[in-house]
Scaffold this active site. Structure first.
Site, PDB file in Angstrom:
ATOM      1  N   SER A   1       0.821  -1.204   0.000  1.00 47.63           N
ATOM      2  CA  SER A   1       0.000   0.000   0.000  1.00 47.63           C
ATOM      3  C   SER A   1       0.859   1.260   0.000  1.00 47.63           C
ATOM      4  O   SER A   1       1.956   1.291   0.568  1.00 47.63           O
ATOM      5  CB  SER A   1      -0.903   0.006   1.239  1.00 47.63           C
ATOM      6  OG  SER A   1      -1.546   1.252   1.404  1.00 47.63           O
TER       7      SER A   1
ATOM      8  N   GLN B   1       0.678  -0.315  -4.824  1.00 49.67           N
ATOM      9  CA  GLN B   1      -0.574   0.420  -4.983  1.00 49.67           C
ATOM     10  C   GLN B   1      -0.337   1.906  -4.763  1.00 49.67           C
ATOM     11  O   GLN B   1       0.382   2.317  -3.843  1.00 49.67           O
ATOM     12  CB  GLN B   1      -1.613  -0.095  -3.984  1.00 49.67           C
ATOM     13  CG  GLN B   1      -2.914   0.677  -3.962  1.00 49.67           C
ATOM     14  CD  GLN B   1      -2.911   1.796  -2.930  1.00 49.67           C
ATOM     15  OE1 GLN B   1      -2.150   1.782  -1.969  1.00 49.67           O
ATOM     16  NE2 GLN B   1      -3.761   2.791  -3.127  1.00 49.67           N
TER      17      GLN B   1
ATOM     18  N   TYR C   1      -2.324   5.984  -4.998  1.00 46.63           N
ATOM     19  CA  TYR C   1      -3.496   6.821  -5.171  1.00 46.63           C
ATOM     20  C   TYR C   1      -3.151   7.999  -6.089  1.00 46.63           C
ATOM     21  O   TYR C   1      -1.984   8.363  -6.237  1.00 46.63           O
ATOM     22  CB  TYR C   1      -3.949   7.415  -3.825  1.00 46.63           C
ATOM     23  CG  TYR C   1      -4.426   6.421  -2.798  1.00 46.63           C
ATOM     24  CD1 TYR C   1      -5.689   5.842  -2.905  1.00 46.63           C
ATOM     25  CD2 TYR C   1      -3.640   6.096  -1.698  1.00 46.63           C
ATOM     26  CE1 TYR C   1      -6.143   4.951  -1.937  1.00 46.63           C
ATOM     27  CE2 TYR C   1      -4.085   5.201  -0.738  1.00 46.63           C
ATOM     28  CZ  TYR C   1      -5.330   4.633  -0.861  1.00 46.63           C
ATOM     29  OH  TYR C   1      -5.776   3.757   0.083  1.00 46.63           O
TER      30      TYR C   1
ATOM     31  N   ARG D   1     -16.277   7.010   7.861  1.00 46.22           N
ATOM     32  CA  ARG D   1     -16.117   5.775   8.624  1.00 46.22           C
ATOM     33  C   ARG D   1     -16.320   6.086  10.106  1.00 46.22           C
ATOM     34  O   ARG D   1     -15.400   6.457  10.823  1.00 46.22           O
ATOM     35  CB  ARG D   1     -14.741   5.170   8.357  1.00 46.22           C
ATOM     36  CG  ARG D   1     -14.519   4.890   6.876  1.00 46.22           C
ATOM     37  CD  ARG D   1     -13.106   4.482   6.559  1.00 46.22           C
ATOM     38  NE  ARG D   1     -12.880   4.460   5.117  1.00 46.22           N
ATOM     39  CZ  ARG D   1     -11.697   4.322   4.543  1.00 46.22           C
ATOM     40  NH1 ARG D   1     -10.610   4.183   5.294  1.00 46.22           N
ATOM     41  NH2 ARG D   1     -11.592   4.337   3.232  1.00 46.22           N
TER      42      ARG D   1
ATOM     43  N   LYS E   1      -7.969   0.093  -9.916  1.00 45.24           N
ATOM     44  CA  LYS E   1      -8.717  -0.524  -8.814  1.00 45.24           C
ATOM     45  C   LYS E   1      -9.846   0.393  -8.357  1.00 45.24           C
ATOM     46  O   LYS E   1      -9.616   1.570  -8.068  1.00 45.24           O
ATOM     47  CB  LYS E   1      -7.779  -0.812  -7.644  1.00 45.24           C
ATOM     48  CG  LYS E   1      -8.435  -1.510  -6.450  1.00 45.24           C
ATOM     49  CD  LYS E   1      -7.389  -1.805  -5.384  1.00 45.24           C
ATOM     50  CE  LYS E   1      -7.970  -2.579  -4.210  1.00 45.24           C
ATOM     51  NZ  LYS E   1      -8.907  -1.757  -3.416  1.00 45.24           N
TER      52      LYS E   1
ATOM     53  N   HIS F   1     -13.941  -0.999  -2.503  1.00 49.45           N
ATOM     54  CA  HIS F   1     -13.008  -0.660  -1.421  1.00 49.45           C
ATOM     55  C   HIS F   1     -13.405  -1.358  -0.122  1.00 49.45           C
ATOM     56  O   HIS F   1     -13.253  -0.823   0.978  1.00 49.45           O
ATOM     57  CB  HIS F   1     -12.978   0.865  -1.206  1.00 49.45           C
ATOM     58  CG  HIS F   1     -11.622   1.395  -0.830  1.00 49.45           C
ATOM     59  ND1 HIS F   1     -10.792   2.028  -1.718  1.00 49.45           N
ATOM     60  CD2 HIS F   1     -10.942   1.376   0.340  1.00 49.45           C
ATOM     61  CE1 HIS F   1      -9.679   2.396  -1.113  1.00 49.45           C
ATOM     62  NE2 HIS F   1      -9.740   1.994   0.140  1.00 49.45           N
TER      63      HIS F   1
END
Length: 381
Positions: free
Chosen positions: A106, A127, A129, A164, A251, A275
């Site tokens: 990540s 990965q 962003y 969240r 993704k 996600h």
């Protein structure tokens, strides 16, 4: 409750982890409807049992992006993996490599690229962003390339962070969060010793390497909020496609038109994903979204899928719905939290065994033989 090895690991992880870490991993966005549907919709798919098919020869191997995988599974990128076990990204990557499957690091890992890549004997995935700080993105890509990363997984379903609410209740964020986290650590001595004390440094290794200063957990939420970019569009990925000469996977695809746009863009693969239910609550589960996407783009790029996969049966179901490979997220982190790399290895062995049983009893001798014919009905059709 759906009983599985992952369920057992989840229960054990909840006992071992401080609540702020367990709920950060376990929770989803808003009322968590999509989080629950991811698991329930997938488990609801009935496999079509076939018998007397001479299943003496069985292979789980598959090819993806010029790599041979021992089974169609990869470990998904999970932020803060190194907070769930001592140098957790390294332990998980070693378990994946030993099993012959990819590990995806990540952007917001604890262990930086330069610590994880040399620890394993096969190339890893990375990965990234789309962030406002394009300098960080360029730096991360250059470091990933230098470390021998083969595949770039580009997460596009997080232009803004999801709501969240568990995080505010658990102490991950909200008033007096640092004090609450410290008190929780004191009441979970096994984690406090193994990770809290011996697992340092507790910072975002990839970001700290770029900034030249420590980026700790206290900075984590704020840094993410400041750097996610709601203006993201396909054109923002063009320079990355030009820079990155390896496979590039998009993704966060849930709509067939977005999947077609990924083909037009020149992506090598997509991940059908919501996600893990952590972004927009109320969207389709990955299992419901996958068949229409497969109908639209199957054969034009690789189709991966995540969200809700807990068992080897789930892997077979996702392949039958149209995926080429799946990504495991929460399932492997629960195991990592309980028993480190050995837990991840055990979970992967169990998933392989479950897949073998499912393939024998559905008459699929190879991954390529798992299809819609392996199901009694296809969810969402």
């Amino acid at each position: 409750m759906i009983i599985s090895a992952s369920t057992d690991y989840r229960a054990a992880a909840q006992r071992k982890l401080p609540p702020f870490l367990f709920h950060y991993l376990d929770g989803g966005a808003y009322a968590e409807h999509t989080l629950r549907r991811n698991v329930e919709d997938l488990a609801d798919i009935a496999l079509r049992q076939r018998v007397l098919r001479n299943m003496s020869e069985l292979s789980l191997e598959t090819r993806l992006f010029d790599e041979t995988l021992s089974m169609p599974v990869a470990l998904a990128p999970v932020g803060l993996t190194g907070m769930y076990a001592r140098r957790g990204e390294v332990q998980a990557a070693r378990a994946a490599a030993a099993k012959g499957i990819p590990f995806t690091l990540s952007t917001v890992s604890v262990c930086p690229i330069e610590e994880v890549a040399p620890a394993i004997d096969r190339p890893m995935w990375f990965q990234l962003y789309v962030l406002k700080d394009r300098g960080f993105m360029k730096n991360a890509l250059e470091r990933a390339k230098a470390a021998g990363v083969t595949t770039l997984v580009f997460t596009v379903d997080m232009p803004v962070p999801g709501a969240r609410y568990r995080d505010a209740h658990s102490g991950m964020s909200g008033p007096n969060a640092p004090l609450r986290r410290m008190l929780q650590a004191m009441t979970h001595p096994s984690w406090a010793w193994d990770v809290g004390l011996l697992g340092k440094p507790h910072d975002l290794g990839n970001i700290s390497a770029y900034r030249g200063s420590r980026t700790g957990l206290a900075d984590y939420i704020g840094w993410l909020g400041d750097n996610f970019d709601p203006s993201i569009s396909w054109k923002d990925l063009e320079w990355i496609r030009e820079f990155w000469d390896g496979p590039m996977v998009i993704k966060g695809i849930l709509d067939p038109q977005d999947a077609k746009d990924a083909v037009s863009f020149g992506a090598d693969g997509i991940v059908v994903s919501n996600h893990g239910g952590r972004q927009l609550d109320g969207v389709l589960s990955s299992a419901r979204a996958l068949p229409a996407i497969a109908d639209a783009v199957k054969g034009e790029l690789a189709i991966l899928a995540d969200s809700g996969i807990r068992t080897g049966l789930d892997v077979v179901r996702m392949i039958a719905l149209g995926a080429d490979t799946v990504l495991l997220g929460r399932a492997f982190i629960y195991a990592l939290a309980v028993a480190g790399g050995a837990g991840v290895s055990n979970l992967l062995d169990l998933i392989e065994k479950e897949m073998r049983v499912a393939m024998v009893l559905t008459g699929a001798k190879s991954i390529s033989e798992i299809s819609a014919e392996s199901l009694v009905r296809e969810l969402g059709r």
